[in-house]
Structure formats: C-alpha cells, structure tokens
Design an enzyme around this catalytic site. Structure first.
Site: not given
Length: 322
Positions: A49, A86, A177, A244
């Site tokens: 990430d 994130h 998404n 996520s």
C-alpha cells in the site's frame, strides 16, 4: 509508455482526533467472538500500500519491518512512511492493537510487514507492486493484502501472484470501486480479478451491497466497506469507504482462520484448503454471486451451523427415545 497502478478509489468520510471503540465492521464479521481462541499471534500479513504511520499508538507494536519500493524519500528502501493515509487505515483494520484505547483490528496480535508500493499520491508503477510481492514471498509472510488495482492485465503481475500462492501465501485483493450496483454488468480490476486471489467486494454496515463495488464472476466474498473507522496519519483516526476498506477485514479474518484451521487439522493447510475454511465462515446475503460471491465473511458461521446441527440431533434423540 509507463504502466501505472493506483489505489482503488476511496472516499474520506471524516477525520477524528481520538476514539475508543471496537469498529462496527470488526464486530460485524464477529472477530471479537474469536479472540478467546486466537488474536492472530504468529501470523504475518504483508500490506502492499502507501506505507504506514509507524509511530501510531495502535500500530507501532504490530509492525515488524518493511521496505519502500517507491520514489518517495528519494527511493530510500528503509523509509516506508505513509504520506497518504490509505495504508495506515488498512493496517488498523487488519491488526490495530487491543490496548483499551483507539481502535482494534480484526487480528490484533498479528504481525504487519509494511511494503510501500504506492507513493504519496496513491499511484505507482507495476514494477513496484511486482517487486513488493517478491519481497513478501522472500520474507515468508502468511498473507498478502492489496487494496490497489488497475484496468490492465499485466502478465508479470499475474506471475508474481501465482508464485506467492505456490509458496502457500494467501493473496487478498480489493474487487474495485467501478461498480454500478447491477449484476448484469461486469467491472474488472487487476489484480483483484485474477482467479488465484481472494477478491473482496464491499457491503454497508446494514449489509447492503455497496453501489460502487465491482461485480463479476471472480468476486469471492464481501466485507464491510462503508464508513469504516480505523487508524490514520499523525496518530489520528478516520472513516473511509471503498472496497479498499473491505479487503483488510478479510485479510485479518484469514489470519484467525489460518490459526484455527491449522490447529484443528494439526498440520499446515494449503491455500485452497484455507480458502475453503474461509468460505465456510461466510453467510449469504441474498444478492447475486457476481455481487457477493459466497456471501459476507462471518467468523462464527461454522460454530453457528454446528450448534444448529447439534440442537437438531438432540431434538431427534429426545423424540426417538420418549
């Protein structure tokens, strides 16, 4: 042309200075009811990430190391700090420490390996992801968690994932998404659409399929992905939405499932066997399999079915022995 992969788009709902609670998503998948048996101790999850807030009070005791594959901090391999937020949020959902303050993750005693493959803007080269996967394999992690993706099917990325699975590493990825809430259309993101990965869609906290969650025949299951409370930058907290946010619920759940299953079978289960054990711990929500796969992860589902089975056996015994 340079090939770029990005964070699965997500929505920041709110930032919070301080909290003290078990997040609703963690409760929703029944993780606290498993903690009497295991909290993930002995498992290692690689988070590919944007890095992590290494000093966050809920995470600092969980992080065992990491590496930076991006150009941030002049490409210094040893600096895997998060400038985006994130990666820190994902880390908290997986394994925030149970310390009576802040939040707690699904597997609060699991180890985290921070593999920074996306830069401060949330984007990165496919080579960074591929190198990150190979690094995780070298470190002999149990699970790789990736809340990232792109529209391009890159053979080298697929091969790296296949190598991880061949090394008995579970690979968990966000489905994406780009959904429209319909099961009649397909939306594919990679690596989430590779058959070898566990592809995770999102549901709201009232168990409705999130409109943004991709639908396709590679979705394996769903988890909470809307208004998810977790750790954030500078020791703070935030609520975010996206597949996520659903993905780390499953990554943490797998840490618990792996320990419980290996203990029950008295051996190391393979990736397909562990996947089967995970699927046993899902509940159908009544939506199309292209939206929900096998259903929502629900860690006590197998115990519930056992209780129902034993109850029925008891009733039949009483009935037949009156």
């Amino acid at each position: 042309m340079e090939r770029i992969v990005r964070l699965i788009p997500y929505k920041l709902i709110a930032k919070l200075e301080a909290v003290t609670e078990v997040p609703k998503g963690v409760e929703m998948i029944q993780a606290p009811k498993i903690w009497g048996k295991t909290k993930g101790l002995g498992t290692t999850i690689a988070i590919l990430d944007t890095g992590c807030d290494l000093a966050h009070p809920d995470l600092k005791d969980r992080i065992i190391g990491g590496r930076n594959f991006t150009n941030d901090d002049k490409g210094n391999l040893e600096v895997f700090r998060d400038y985006n937020g994130h990666g820190t949020h994902v880390a908290g959902t997986i394994a925030a420490t149970q310390n009576q303050k802040g939040v707690v993750g699904v597997a609060p005693e699991a180890n985290l390996l921070i593999v920074k493959v996306l830069d401060k803007n949330g984007s990165g080269q496919y080579d960074w992801i591929i190198n990150g996967i190979h690094y995780a394999i070298e470190q002999k992690v149990d699970i790789i968690s990736m809340s990232l993706g792109g529209p391009e099917d890159v053979p080298e990325l697929h091969e790296a994932i296949q190598k991880a699975v061949d090394n008995n590493i579970l690979v968990v990825c966000a489905a994406g998404n780009e959904g429209d809430g319909q099961d009649t259309t397909n939306e594919f993101d990679y690596p989430g659409s590779y058959n070898e990965v566990i592809s995770v869609g999102a549901v709201s906290l009232d168990r409705r399929i999130s409109d943004f969650s991709n639908s396709n025949n590679e979705v394996d299951l769903v988890a909470p992905g809307e208004t998810i409370l977790s750790t954030y930058l500078n020791g703070k907290y935030a609520k975010l939405s996206g597949t996520s946010m659903a993905t780390p619920h499953v990554s943490g759940a797998l840490a618990l499932v792996k320990i419980l299953s290996n203990r029950a079978f008295e051996r190391e289960l393979t990736v397909p066997e562990l996947y089967a054990q995970l699927v046993k711990r899902t509940v159908p929500l009544g939506f199309s399999p292209k939206l929900e796969g096998n259903g929502m992860v629900f860690l006590t589902a197998i115990d519930y079915l056992t209780d129902v089975f034993n109850h029925d056996l008891k009733l039949n015994f009483i009935k037949n022995h009156k």
